[in-house]
Design a protein around this motif. Structure first.
Motif, mmCIF file in Angstrom:
data_model
loop_
_atom_site.group_PDB
_atom_site.id
_atom_site.type_symbol
_atom_site.label_atom_id
_atom_site.label_comp_id
_atom_site.label_asym_id
_atom_site.label_seq_id
_atom_site.Cartn_x
_atom_site.Cartn_y
_atom_site.Cartn_z
ATOM 1 N N MET A 164 -39.435 -18.404 -55.931
ATOM 2 C CA MET A 164 -38.929 -19.192 -57.058
ATOM 3 C C MET A 164 -39.163 -18.461 -58.382
ATOM 4 O O MET A 164 -38.297 -18.436 -59.269
ATOM 5 C CB MET A 164 -39.609 -20.564 -57.079
ATOM 6 N N LEU A 165 -40.330 -17.833 -58.542
ATOM 7 C CA LEU A 165 -40.635 -17.102 -59.769
ATOM 8 C C LEU A 165 -39.697 -15.913 -59.946
ATOM 9 O O LEU A 165 -39.166 -15.672 -61.037
ATOM 10 C CB LEU A 165 -42.094 -16.630 -59.741
ATOM 11 N N LEU A 166 -39.457 -15.163 -58.868
ATOM 12 C CA LEU A 166 -38.568 -14.009 -58.960
ATOM 13 C C LEU A 166 -37.144 -14.437 -59.301
ATOM 14 O O LEU A 166 -36.466 -13.812 -60.122
ATOM 15 C CB LEU A 166 -38.592 -13.226 -57.650
ATOM 16 N N MET A 167 -36.674 -15.523 -58.682
ATOM 17 C CA MET A 167 -35.333 -16.016 -58.984
ATOM 18 C C MET A 167 -35.226 -16.466 -60.439
ATOM 19 O O MET A 167 -34.227 -16.216 -61.123
ATOM 20 C CB MET A 167 -34.976 -17.166 -58.045
ATOM 21 N N GLY A 168 -36.272 -17.127 -60.932
ATOM 22 C CA GLY A 168 -36.250 -17.557 -62.333
ATOM 23 C C GLY A 168 -36.193 -16.386 -63.289
ATOM 24 O O GLY A 168 -35.438 -16.394 -64.268
ATOM 25 N N LEU A 169 -36.989 -15.329 -63.025
ATOM 26 C CA LEU A 169 -36.972 -14.151 -63.889
ATOM 27 C C LEU A 169 -35.610 -13.465 -63.849
ATOM 28 O O LEU A 169 -35.102 -13.005 -64.881
ATOM 29 C CB LEU A 169 -38.073 -13.176 -63.451
ATOM 30 N N LEU A 187 -36.595 -23.076 -66.261
ATOM 31 C CA LEU A 187 -37.061 -24.203 -65.437
ATOM 32 C C LEU A 187 -37.623 -23.713 -64.108
ATOM 33 O O LEU A 187 -38.637 -24.231 -63.611
ATOM 34 C CB LEU A 187 -35.902 -25.179 -65.209
ATOM 35 N N LEU A 188 -36.977 -22.734 -63.491
ATOM 36 C CA LEU A 188 -37.497 -22.185 -62.233
ATOM 37 C C LEU A 188 -38.864 -21.528 -62.443
ATOM 38 O O LEU A 188 -39.774 -21.690 -61.623
ATOM 39 C CB LEU A 188 -36.504 -21.176 -61.654
ATOM 40 N N ILE A 189 -38.991 -20.771 -63.535
ATOM 41 C CA ILE A 189 -40.284 -20.122 -63.818
ATOM 42 C C ILE A 189 -41.358 -21.180 -64.056
ATOM 43 O O ILE A 189 -42.489 -21.068 -63.559
ATOM 44 C CB ILE A 189 -40.147 -19.190 -65.027
#
Length: 580
Positions: free
Chosen positions: A10-15, A66-68
């Motif tokens: 989720m963190l990688l997708m947000g970045l 929001l994902l981050i």
């Protein structure tokens, strides 16, 4: 463990989504999924740019943020949910009994059944007695002894062909040039360092080099990490001095297989384009014909791209001649820039006639861009036409324009207008060929003016010849919506627009009719008061000569004095620009 993996994804997708949104806002060019691009293509939309791209980029930044946020706060709400769970309770209210461990099925026995002839129990051996068993054993033994000896065969080696590395393709030989180029005389102090494609990291090694004396840049040798995808590992400049070629130093960690880009005879490199990400992913050269005035960009020749398709495309604009390279290198080429000779405004090679016009016949084009910020307007001196501009790029929006300075020609001299905007560096001079003037301008604009391209036409008498039109190179950054402003076929005598930190809008002022003035009789310049830059000294004198930065004045008694232009007041300097 699964929770931490999910939060990491989720963190990688947000970045990633946040980075895509920031890129879309800065370049004003939206990055969309392939399926959405396909659907938009059905309606004729090939690319989303300008304000729409900024809105999409803002939405992508919000989604990525929001994902981050969810990934960073995940351990807290996940632990809270785990604390709220109760142990399982049986239907009677008592704790559930421990789970019953299932019985492991036993593997079937490999022992023969009791009634088998091969039973281990001598009492249940069936019809085979000890003598029969011994006889069978003896037969088996004799058979084993009588077996023919098998020949030993040496193990064969694999016949699968191994793939050998491809041999490096030899580069074309650099022999004597088919067409000599004029030797360029300049000093190192006169060179201008253009903006590099990227600043690079602190651990990168900087490099800077100039051509041999009298030489100009005519090509590059490029090495790639991957021939199909890049990035660029190193470059080597190719210079031409008269009728011979000279190689610069190799700029890179490794000197692997190279590809060569070389200008056609009579041409030199006028512009370098790169695709820039973390490294330089690809390089393309644009060649311009060499003439006595410098480089003629009216008929450019572009080379193929060498490298991959990633990164953002950037233009490394030059001036009169490109005479060196600069940049940074680590394991790959981190950034690339050029060193060039600025175009000097000397005397025009072809003089214009003396013009006059009625100010009531002026007409303005639509404004390209936004009408916001600080407004500006600049008109040519009497009898002058717009023949070029000096354009200043900045770091905002990927290198959008920050300022503009009009260049006019009145008879046999150039006149520079004021600079409007925030220059912040050396400008790129775009100047018409001898006998030509500005007829219009192409722009790419959105929130700011991203880039400009001038349209020139030949001046024939008092009109512009439409059949002779040509365009300059683009100066600025990618992105923005295309638009055009022109004088309706009439000569351009002024510019107007708006700016803040960047150039926000620009338009042209044209005159419907020019009148030829009769040759004026030579008159001595009038006497006027000249003031020093600090305001402490004044003198009554007439202007005798203004060459470069030197000004010669003559007092009433005939005594001549010489001062530098920058030692005079702003009013005197303006007088020199518009009247001499």
């Amino acid at each position: 463990m699964e929770l931490w993996i999910a939060l990491g994804v989720m963190l990688l997708m947000g970045l990633l989504i946040l980075g895509v949104g920031i890129f879309g806002i800065r370049s004003q060019r939206a990055i969309l999924p392939a399926r959405l691009r396909f659907l938009l293509g059905l309606f004729g939309v090939k690319e989303v740019t300008g304000s729409a791209a900024v809105v999409i980029g803002a939405g992508q930044c919000l989604a990525g943020g929001l994902l981050i946020l969810g990934a960073l706060t995940g351990p807290f709400w996940a632990g809270s949910l785990a604390d709220d769970e109760d142990p399982p309770v049986a239907a009677s209210g008592a704790p559930s009994p421990p789970p019953v461990r299932p019985e492991t099925p036993q593997e079937p026995s490999m022992r023969p059944p009791p009634d088998s002839a091969f039973s281990d129990d001598p009492d249940k051996s069936g019809s085979v007695d000890d003598d029969a068993r011994a006889e069978a054993d003896g037969a088996v033994s004799e058979t084993a002894v009588a077996a023919p000896e098998q020949p030993q065969v040496a193990p064969q080696q694999s016949t699968v062909p191994t793939e050998e590395p491809a041999a490096e393709k030899p580069l074309p030989a650099l022999e004597t040039a088919e067409q000599p180029l004029p030797r360029i005389e300049y000093s190192a102090a006169s060179l201008v360092s253009g903006e590099s494609s990227r600043r690079g990291g602190d651990r990168d090694r900087e490099f800077e080099e100039q051509a041999p004396e009298g030489g100009v840049l005519v090509g590059l040798r490029v090495a790639l990490r991957d021939p199909a995808r890049g990035p660029v590992e190193g470059v080597q400049a190719i210079y031409q001095v008269g009728d011979r070629y000279a190689l610069g130093e190799w700029r890179g960690e490794r000197e692997g297989p190279k590809q060569q880009l070389l200008a056609p005879p009579g041409y030199a490199v006028g512009e370098i384009r790169v695709r820039q990400g973390l490294f330089v992913d690809a390089v393309q050269l644009e060649y311009h014909r060499v003439d006595q005035q410098g480089l003629d960009a009216s008929q450019p020749i572009a080379s193929d791209w060498i490298g991959g398709s990633g990164g953002q495309e950037k233009q490394l604009a030059g001036g009169r001649f490109l005479v060196g390279l600069q940049g940074r290198v680590s394991e790959q080429l981190t950034s690339l820039g050029v060193q060039y000779l600025p175009v000097e405004l000397g005397a025009p090679a072809e003089a214009f006639p003396a013009f006059s016009y009625d100010e009531g016949r002026l007409q303005s084009s639509p404004l390209l861009g936004k009408e916001a910020g600080q407004q500006f307007s600049d008109m040519a001196p009497p009898g002058a036409l717009l023949v070029g501009m000096r354009l200043f790029q900045g770091e905002n929006w990927g290198g959008a324009l920050q300022a503009v300075q009009p260049i006019y020609q009145t008879q046999d001299r150039y006149v520079e207008g004021d600079v409007f905007g925030s220059p912040g560096g050396e400008g790129v001079l775009v100047l018409a060929k001898p006998g030509y003037a500005v007829a219009g301008v192409n722009a790419r604009s959105g929130l700011v003016v991203n880039a400009l391209q001038l349209i020139f036409q030949e001046l024939q008498g008092v009109t512009l010849a439409n059949h002779s039109a040509y365009t300059s190179q683009w100066i600025g950054a990618e992105g923005g919506s295309p638009s055009q402003a022109h004088g309706g076929g009439y000569p351009v005598v002024g510019v107007f627009g708006a700016y803040e930190n960047d150039l926000l809008g620009i338009g042209l002022v044209a005159v419907e009719r020019l009148d030829l003035k009769a040759p004026a009789t030579a008159e001595r310049p009038p006497m006027r008061t000249w003031t020093s830059a600090d305001g402490r000294f004044q003198v009554q004198a007439r202007l005798i000569e203004h060459t470069g930065g030197a000004v010669t004045l003559e007092r009433a008694g005939g005594q001549q004095i010489e001062v530098q232009m920058d030692q005079l007041s702003e009013a005197d300097q303006h007088y020199l620009r518009v009247t001499q």
